[in-house]
Design a protein around this motif. Structure first.
Motif, PDB file in Angstrom:
ATOM      1  N   GLN A  26       6.686  -1.535   9.738  1.00 20.97           N
ATOM      2  CA  GLN A  26       6.962  -1.674   8.304  1.00 20.97           C
ATOM      3  C   GLN A  26       6.769  -0.335   7.590  1.00 20.97           C
ATOM      4  O   GLN A  26       7.572   0.047   6.731  1.00 20.97           O
ATOM      5  CB  GLN A  26       6.051  -2.735   7.691  1.00 20.97           C
ATOM      6  N   HIS A  27       5.694   0.383   7.922  1.00 18.95           N
ATOM      7  CA  HIS A  27       5.431   1.670   7.274  1.00 18.95           C
ATOM      8  C   HIS A  27       6.586   2.642   7.511  1.00 18.95           C
ATOM      9  O   HIS A  27       6.926   3.445   6.617  1.00 18.95           O
ATOM     10  CB  HIS A  27       4.128   2.270   7.812  1.00 18.95           C
ATOM     11  N   TYR A  64       4.202  15.034   9.848  1.00 17.09           N
ATOM     12  CA  TYR A  64       4.939  16.157  10.412  1.00 17.09           C
ATOM     13  C   TYR A  64       6.443  15.928  10.337  1.00 17.09           C
ATOM     14  O   TYR A  64       7.231  16.815  10.664  1.00 17.09           O
ATOM     15  CB  TYR A  64       4.522  16.454  11.854  1.00 17.09           C
ATOM     16  N   SER A  65       6.872  14.719   9.921  1.00 17.94           N
ATOM     17  CA  SER A  65       8.297  14.388   9.963  1.00 17.94           C
ATOM     18  C   SER A  65       8.895  14.161   8.580  1.00 17.94           C
ATOM     19  O   SER A  65       9.780  14.890   8.143  1.00 17.94           O
ATOM     20  CB  SER A  65       8.510  13.165  10.849  1.00 17.94           C
ATOM     21  N   GLY A  66       8.421  13.142   7.868  1.00 17.01           N
ATOM     22  CA  GLY A  66       9.009  12.802   6.588  1.00 17.01           C
ATOM     23  C   GLY A  66       8.121  11.867   5.800  1.00 17.01           C
ATOM     24  O   GLY A  66       6.967  11.618   6.179  1.00 17.01           O
ATOM     25  N   PRO A  67       8.620  11.292   4.713  1.00 19.36           N
ATOM     26  CA  PRO A  67       7.773  10.499   3.816  1.00 19.36           C
ATOM     27  C   PRO A  67       7.257   9.199   4.415  1.00 19.36           C
ATOM     28  O   PRO A  67       6.326   8.611   3.880  1.00 19.36           O
ATOM     29  CB  PRO A  67       8.680  10.237   2.610  1.00 19.36           C
ATOM     30  N   ARG A  68       7.844   8.747   5.517  1.00 22.77           N
ATOM     31  CA  ARG A  68       7.373   7.515   6.158  1.00 22.77           C
ATOM     32  C   ARG A  68       6.714   7.780   7.504  1.00 22.77           C
ATOM     33  O   ARG A  68       6.533   6.880   8.311  1.00 22.77           O
ATOM     34  CB  ARG A  68       8.530   6.524   6.324  1.00 22.77           C
ATOM     35  N   GLY A  69       6.360   9.030   7.764  1.00 22.19           N
ATOM     36  CA  GLY A  69       5.703   9.369   9.027  1.00 22.19           C
ATOM     37  C   GLY A  69       4.221   9.070   8.997  1.00 22.19           C
ATOM     38  O   GLY A  69       3.703   8.435   8.081  1.00 22.19           O
ATOM     39  N   TRP A  70       3.527   9.543  10.027  1.00 20.08           N
ATOM     40  CA  TRP A  70       2.082   9.332  10.139  1.00 20.08           C
ATOM     41  C   TRP A  70       1.366  10.517   9.488  1.00 20.08           C
ATOM     42  O   TRP A  70       1.473  11.650   9.974  1.00 20.08           O
ATOM     43  CB  TRP A  70       1.685   9.229  11.607  1.00 20.08           C
ATOM     44  N   THR A 101      -2.212   2.161   6.928  1.00 19.95           N
ATOM     45  CA  THR A 101      -3.399   1.330   7.141  1.00 19.95           C
ATOM     46  C   THR A 101      -3.856   1.294   8.592  1.00 19.95           C
ATOM     47  O   THR A 101      -5.042   1.080   8.852  1.00 19.95           O
ATOM     48  CB  THR A 101      -3.127  -0.106   6.647  1.00 19.95           C
ATOM     49  N   VAL A 102      -2.957   1.484   9.523  1.00 17.16           N
ATOM     50  CA  VAL A 102      -3.342   1.419  10.938  1.00 17.16           C
ATOM     51  C   VAL A 102      -4.446   2.429  11.257  1.00 17.16           C
ATOM     52  O   VAL A 102      -5.363   2.137  12.026  1.00 17.16           O
ATOM     53  CB  VAL A 102      -2.114   1.638  11.840  1.00 17.16           C
ATOM     54  N   LEU A 103      -4.367   3.596  10.637  1.00 16.16           N
ATOM     55  CA  LEU A 103      -5.391   4.621  10.861  1.00 16.16           C
ATOM     56  C   LEU A 103      -6.296   4.796   9.651  1.00 16.16           C
ATOM     57  O   LEU A 103      -7.128   5.714   9.629  1.00 16.16           O
ATOM     58  CB  LEU A 103      -4.737   5.952  11.230  1.00 16.16           C
ATOM     59  N   GLY A 104      -6.159   3.942   8.657  1.00 15.40           N
ATOM     60  CA  GLY A 104      -7.040   3.995   7.494  1.00 15.40           C
ATOM     61  C   GLY A 104      -6.851   5.239   6.649  1.00 15.40           C
ATOM     62  O   GLY A 104      -7.810   5.743   6.057  1.00 15.40           O
ATOM     63  N   ARG A 109       0.316  -7.354  15.282  1.00 10.20           N
ATOM     64  CA  ARG A 109       0.292  -7.086  13.839  1.00 10.20           C
ATOM     65  C   ARG A 109       0.129  -5.595  13.563  1.00 10.20           C
ATOM     66  O   ARG A 109       0.712  -5.066  12.613  1.00 10.20           O
ATOM     67  CB  ARG A 109      -0.836  -7.887  13.170  1.00 10.20           C
ATOM     68  N   LEU A 110      -0.654  -4.917  14.386  1.00 11.16           N
ATOM     69  CA  LEU A 110      -0.786  -3.467  14.221  1.00 11.16           C
ATOM     70  C   LEU A 110       0.550  -2.763  14.461  1.00 11.16           C
ATOM     71  O   LEU A 110       0.946  -1.876  13.690  1.00 11.16           O
ATOM     72  CB  LEU A 110      -1.845  -2.915  15.185  1.00 11.16           C
ATOM     73  N   LEU A 111       1.247  -3.156  15.511  1.00 13.29           N
ATOM     74  CA  LEU A 111       2.556  -2.570  15.765  1.00 13.29           C
ATOM     75  C   LEU A 111       3.530  -2.891  14.639  1.00 13.29           C
ATOM     76  O   LEU A 111       4.332  -2.040  14.231  1.00 13.29           O
ATOM     77  CB  LEU A 111       3.108  -3.062  17.104  1.00 13.29           C
ATOM     78  N   ASP A 112       3.448  -4.103  14.112  1.00 13.14           N
ATOM     79  CA  ASP A 112       4.326  -4.469  13.001  1.00 13.14           C
ATOM     80  C   ASP A 112       3.994  -3.670  11.744  1.00 13.14           C
ATOM     81  O   ASP A 112       4.891  -3.311  10.971  1.00 13.14           O
ATOM     82  CB  ASP A 112       4.230  -5.962  12.712  1.00 13.14           C
TER      83      ASP A 112
END
Length: 559
Positions: A212-213, A318-324, A307-310, A205-208
C-alpha cells in the motif's frame, strides 16, 4: 605552477559539471548506466520461473543466458558485470541456473560448485542472514551444499519492536525466506504449526502495508532481489496472489535490454542528492538547471509514515516519494537544499531537518532505517552519523547544538585502533575515515586527538601514485575514495599546496576522461562484505566536490 594547476582544475570542473548536467532528466533527476547485477538477475528469473513460468519463459531464458555469459573463467560469479568471483553471487547464480535451466546450464553449475568449494563454502560467511539466504537457494535447487537448514522464526513478526530492531529493513525478504521453507523444509511439529498460524497473517499484513505504501505497485523497495525473495516465498506457500502478480509485473517491467536486472532499479534520489552537492561545491549553486532538482527534492519528500519500520513522514528514500525513507539519502538531500538559493525560506528543508533530528539514535548516532537498531547492517554507522552532522551544520546548526554535539561525542568513541573508521554502506576504511574526519571538523573538533589520528591514517594510506584506495595496499586507488579524502584533509588543516594534496589532485585530474567522465569503482555496498557495485553519479559528483573544495582553498591562500 600552482596557477597552471588551478587552470587545469577549473577546466576539469567545467567539463565534469557539463557531463553531470548531461545526465539530468527534465524532471530534475540524474541518471546513470549501472552494470547488470548477478543477484538481481538470478533472483528475478528464479521468481518468474516459479510465479509466471509460461508468460515469462522468454525473460527467464534470456536472463539465464546472461548469467552464463557472466561466469568467470574460475567458475564463479561476481556481484555485477566485470567483478571478480565472490562467494554469495556464485552460490545464488549456481543454484538458480540449476533450477531454471538445468540442461543448458550443466557445465556452468558444475563450475560454480567447484568454485564454491574453492572459496571455502558457506562456512566462511559470518553473517547468519546471508548464510540462511544462500542455504535456501541451494536447498531450492536440491544441491547438497545447502547442508542442514534452520527454520526461520517467522514468529518475530508478532513483536514489532523486536522485529524492527533485529531484522529491520530485511523484514520483507525475511518473510519471503520463511515462507519459502514451506518448499525447502518438512512440515514443522504441532507447536511450531500453531505459532506459525498466528504469525502468518501478521506477516502478510506487513507485506500488504509495504504494498500500500508503494502505491500497490509490487516494487518492494524497487530492488529486484528482495522483490524476488518475497515472490518466491509467496508463490511456493500459495499466498497473496494479488501481491505476487504485482511483483511479477514489476520484475517484467525493469528487465534491461541485455536480459539482466540492475542491483536496484531506481536510485534517482541517491544519484540526484550526490549530483546536487557535488555541483554546489563546484560553484554551480546558482545554475538554473538545479532548480528542477530542488523541485524534485520538494515533491519527493515523504508525505506518509512508513509504518513497517516505524519511520515518520518527512524524510526521503533513495528512489521516490513512495520509497523506503532512509537517513543516508535524506542527509545528502538536506545538505543540497541548504546550499541552494532560497534555503533560508525553504519549508521542506526545515521540516526535513526536524525529521533528521528526530531520527537520531539515543546514543547520538544515526542508523539507516530504524532508530536504536540492533542489526549491524542498519546501524549505528560512523559514515551515516557523519553525514547527519554535515547536513545539520550546512543548514545552520551550531557545532554545540545538541544533535551535532551528541553525534560528535559518539563518533569520538568509534575509532579503530589504527585511527580509521568503518562505513557500513561503502567500502572500508578510507570512505569512513574521510567522512568522519570531515564531520569532526564541521563539529569544531579539528584538533581533537581522534581527528588528528584519522588525518594521520589518511595521509599514510595515500598510494604512491597519489590516489587513495580502501587502505589495503592491494586495492587500486579509486575516484571516490580519493575524492572523499581530499576535502577531509583540507578541512583538517592540510594546506592546499601540501605534497599529499597536490599529488591527490594531480591523480584526480589524470583520471578524468576527455569527455569529462570519471569512471566509478565498486565501492557501494549492496550486501556488506559480500557484494559491491559502482555508482557513476556518486563518482562524478565526489570528484567535482573535491576539485571545487581544492580550488576554493587555493584561491583563499592566494588572497
Amino acid at each position: 605552477m600552482r596557477s597552471v594547476q588551478l587552470d587545469q582544475v577549473t577546466r576539469a570542473i567545467s567539463t565534469g559539471a557539463e557531463e553531470m548536467f548531461r545526465r539530468q532528466r527534465p524532471d530534475g533527476a540524474f541518471r546513470d548506466a549501472p552494470p547488470g547485477s548477478v543477484l538481481g538477475t538470478a533472483g528475478a528469473i528464479a521468481a518468474l520461473h516459479a510465479a509466471d513460468p509460461d508468460g515469462s519463459a522468454v525473460l527467464v531464458k534470456t536472463g539465464a543466458d546472461w548469467l552464463r555469459r557472466q561466469q568467470r573463467p574460475d567458475g564463479g560469479w561476481g556481484g555485477v558485470t566485470g567483478a571478480e568471483s565472490a562467494l554469495v553471487p556464485t552460490v545464488i547464480a549456481t543454484a538458480t541456473l540449476h533450477v531454471v535451466a538445468p540442461g543448458a546450464s550443466a557445465d556452468a553449475v558444475a563450475g560454480g560448485r567447484r568454485r564454491l568449494a574453492e572459496l571455502g563454502g558457506l562456512a566462511v560467511i559470518d553473517d547468519l542472514a546471508v548464510t540462511a539466504m544462500c542455504k535456501q537457494f541451494l536447498a531450492l535447487a536440491g544441491l547438497p551444499e545447502a547442508g542442514e537448514l534452520r527454520r526461520l522464526p517467522l514468529e518475530l513478526v508478532l513483536l514489532d519492536k523486536v522485529r524492527r530492531q533485529r531484522i529491520s529493513f530485511r523484514t520483507a525478504p525475511f518473510i519471503g525466506m520463511a515462507l519459502l521453507q514451506a518448499r525447502t523444509l518438512p512440515p514443522p511439529g504441532p507447536l511450531r504449526r500453531f505459532t506459525r498460524r498466528l504469525a502468518e497473517p501478521r506477516a502478510l499484513r506487513l507485506l500488504d502495508s509495504i504494498y500500500q505504501h508503494e502505491g500497490r505497485t509490487g516494487v518492494l523497495s524497487e530492488d529486484p532481489w528482495p522483490a524476488a525473495l518475497v515472490c518466491l516465498g509467496l508463490t511456493h506457500a500459495g499466498l497473496a496472489p494479488r501481491l505476487v502478480t504485482a511483483i511479477v509485473g514489476f520484475l517484467r517491467s525493469c528487465v534491461r535490454p541485455d536480459g539482466a536486472w540492475d542491483a536496484v532499479s531506481n536510485l534517482d534520489l541517491t544519484r540526484s542528492g550526490f549530483a546536487a552537492t557535488g555541483l554546489i561545491a563546484a560553484g554551480y549553486a546558482d545554475d538554473p538547471r538545479l532548480a528542477a532538482t530542488r523541485d524534485l527534492f520538494h515533491r519527493s519528500q515523504q508525505r506518509e509514515a512508513f509504518t513497517v519500520l516505524g519511520v515518520p513522514a518527512g524524510g526521503w528514500s533513495y528512489s521516490g516519494p513512495r520509497g523506503w525513507p532512509v537517513t543516508l539519502e535524506s542527509a545528502e538531500i538536506l545538505a543540497a537544499l541548504a546550499g541552494l538559493p532560497g534555503h533560508d525560506a525553504d519549508p521542506v528543508l526545515r521540516s526535513g531537518l526536524d525529521w533528521l533530528v528526530g531520527r537520531q539514535d539515543q546514543r547520538g548516532s544515526w542508523s539507516l532505517w530504524v532508530r536504536d537498531t540492533k542489526l549491524p547492517n542498519d546501524g549505528p554507522c560512523p559514515g551515516i552519523t557523519s553525514q547527519g552532522i554535515i547536513a545539520l551544520r550546512e543548514a545552520g546548526h551550531d557545532p554545540d547544538s545538541p544533535p551535532v554535539a551528541a553525534a560528535a561525542r559518539w563518533l569520538l568513541t568509534q575509532q579503530r585502533p589504527d585511527g580509521s573508521f568503518h562505513n557500513l554502506w561503502y567500502r572500508d576504511f578510507t570512505t569512513g575515515t574521510a567522512i568522519v574526519l570531515d564531520a569532526l571538523c564541521h563539529a569544531g573538533l579539528r584538533t581533537d586527538p581522534v581527528a588528528v589520528r584519522a588525518k594521520g591514517w589518511l595521509l599514510r594510506a595515500q598510494r604512491p601514485n597519489g590516489a587513495w584506495g580502501s587502505g589495503n595496499p592491494t586495492d587500486d586507488g579509486s575516484v571516490e575514495e580519493t575524492s572523499w579524502t581530499l576535502p577531509a584533509l583540507l578541512a583538517a588543516g592540510v594546506p592546499a599546496d601540501d605534497e599529499a594534496i597536490r599529488r591527490g589532485v594531480g591523480w584526480l585530474l589524470s583520471a578524468q576522461e576527455p569527455d569529462g567522465i570519471w569512471r566509478p569503482s565498486r565501492i557501494c555496498a549492496y550486501i556488506r562484505n559480500y557484494m559491491y557495485y559502482p555508482n557513476g553519479a556518486i563518482a562524478q559528483s565526489l570528484a567535482l566536490r573535491a576539485l571545487g573544495n581544492y580550488r576554493t582553498a587555493v584561491e583563499a591562500a592566494i588572497r
